[in-house]
Design a protein around this motif. Structure first.
Motif, PDB file in Angstrom:
ATOM      1  N   GLN A  18      38.416  42.331  46.172  1.00  0.00           N
ATOM      2  CA  GLN A  18      37.528  41.172  46.116  1.00  0.00           C
ATOM      3  C   GLN A  18      37.624  40.280  47.357  1.00  0.00           C
ATOM      4  O   GLN A  18      36.660  39.606  47.705  1.00  0.00           O
ATOM      5  CB  GLN A  18      37.841  40.349  44.854  1.00  0.00           C
ATOM      6  N   GLU A  29      43.033  45.577  44.109  1.00  0.00           N
ATOM      7  CA  GLU A  29      43.503  44.886  42.916  1.00  0.00           C
ATOM      8  C   GLU A  29      43.624  45.885  41.768  1.00  0.00           C
ATOM      9  O   GLU A  29      43.036  46.973  41.807  1.00  0.00           O
ATOM     10  CB  GLU A  29      42.543  43.758  42.517  1.00  0.00           C
ATOM     11  N   CYS A  50      32.824  39.207  40.527  1.00  0.00           N
ATOM     12  CA  CYS A  50      34.038  39.124  41.335  1.00  0.00           C
ATOM     13  C   CYS A  50      34.599  37.708  41.337  1.00  0.00           C
ATOM     14  O   CYS A  50      33.879  36.736  41.086  1.00  0.00           O
ATOM     15  CB  CYS A  50      33.739  39.510  42.789  1.00  0.00           C
ATOM     16  N   ILE A  92      43.328  36.335  42.946  1.00  0.00           N
ATOM     17  CA  ILE A  92      43.137  37.658  43.550  1.00  0.00           C
ATOM     18  C   ILE A  92      44.477  38.222  44.008  1.00  0.00           C
ATOM     19  O   ILE A  92      44.776  39.406  43.792  1.00  0.00           O
ATOM     20  CB  ILE A  92      42.151  37.575  44.735  1.00  0.00           C
TER      21      ILE A  92
END
Length: 328
Positions: free
Chosen positions: A147, A154, A231, A241
């Protein structure tokens, strides 16, 4: 027609087989007390006792019981004068174990319920959670979700791992689900309708840190097979994140406590499974553990745990004792 001596020898052989089966049966049956606690077993003992109670004990019982009475029947056919001492010894060796097995026949030899049902589900659960953890690591390495576009992927939600939804990505760079890292049954089978998967008598739920540092599950993954989920914005959610690049938590708990399973399980990015018998708080059906049940409030580590020294037991925030490994 068999000669007398041959019938006597057959009687002795059958009687010896019956007696040996009797000794092996009871040696195996009493190698642990009848009320043994399968939660104290390591995986090797677990598999041993599962096979023993599933197959070996019933086979030994049948061999002893049937062999003993067949020995008596063959000895009777031979007659008292013909069978002699050899046949007589065979009849004794056969009839005594067969008679001693009669009470067990009345009680019906069966696998203890906790070994038959709980054990099978719990063995599958421990294996499934480890597979899920390894699938997460593969998902991250593929950078299916990045992201903040920093080259570090991730971790994923359950529906992303099973290839049911398009992974979170900016500007529709990825327009279709990735090849499934895990079975779709873990996701689409979820009867709770909230992104929770189910299999082997257990529910599964994946937690990731989301906006404002709050734990989120598949309900935050709003994608479809053709549209990616929303996102996080690196300008406002960089901390979240970064957490998704480092940590995930997966819980599993019984669909019906004490029927489909006796305990709950958890695993994170270290791929070490912990479990609890739920002595203090019970998880069952829709009442599953929160992200903080085992881990600290930030969802990363349980108290007293560091990467170099994993404790055998940890008291979770829910008051339950969580132990390394399965319930056996």
């Amino acid at each position: 027609m068999f000669k007398t001596s041959r019938l006597a020898k057959i009687t002795l052989i059958l009687g010896a087989i019956s007696a040996l089966s009797f000794l092996l049966f009871w040696g195996l049956a009493f190698s642990k007390p009848h009320d043994f606690d399968v939660s104290d077993m390591d995986p090797g003992d677990s598999a041993y006792y599962f096979v023993a109670y599933q197959y070996v004990l019933p086979a030994l019982f049948c061999t002893c019981f049937v062999g003993g009475w067949v020995a008596v029947a063959v000895g009777a056919v031979a007659g008292k004068k013909r069978r002699g001492r050899i046949g007589g010894a065979g009849m004794i060796l056969g009839v005594l174990p067969a008679l001693l097995m009669l009470p067990l026949l009345y009680l019906r030899v069966r696998i203890p319920r906790e070994v038959r049902l709980f054990k099978a589900n719990e063995i599958e659960m421990k294996s499934s959670l480890r597979c899920l953890a390894l699938s997460q690591l593969t998902f991250q390495e593929r950078r299916a979700v990045d992201q903040d576009e920093d080259g570090v992927g991730e971790f994923g939600y359950l529906s992303e791992l099973c290839g049911e939804t398009v992974p979170r990505n900016k500007d529709m760079k990825v327009k279709e689900p990735i090849p499934a890292q895990i079975s779709r049954q873990l996701r689409t089978g979820g009867a709770l309708g909230d992104g929770t998967g189910d299999r082997y008598g257990y529910y599964f739920r994946v937690y990731l840190i989301g906006k404002n540092g709050q734990a989120t599950d598949d309900r935050a993954c709003d994608g479809t097979p053709t549209t990616p989920s929303a996102c996080l914005d690196p300008r406002t959610d960089q901390a979240a994140i970064d957490m998704q690049e480092k940590h995930f938590v997966i819980y599993a708990w019984p669909i019906k406590a004490n029927e489909t399973g006796r305990g709950a399980f958890v695993v994170n990015e270290l791929a070490q499974v912990y479990s609890t018998k739920m002595e203090n708080k019970t998880y069952s059906g829709p009442n599953g553990p929160s992200v903080e049940a085992f881990f600290n409030a930030n969802g990363i580590r349980p108290d007293g745990w560091n990467d170099e020294d994993w404790p055998d037991e940890v008291k979770g925030n829910d008051g339950n004792i969580w132990r390394m490994g399965g319930l056996w």
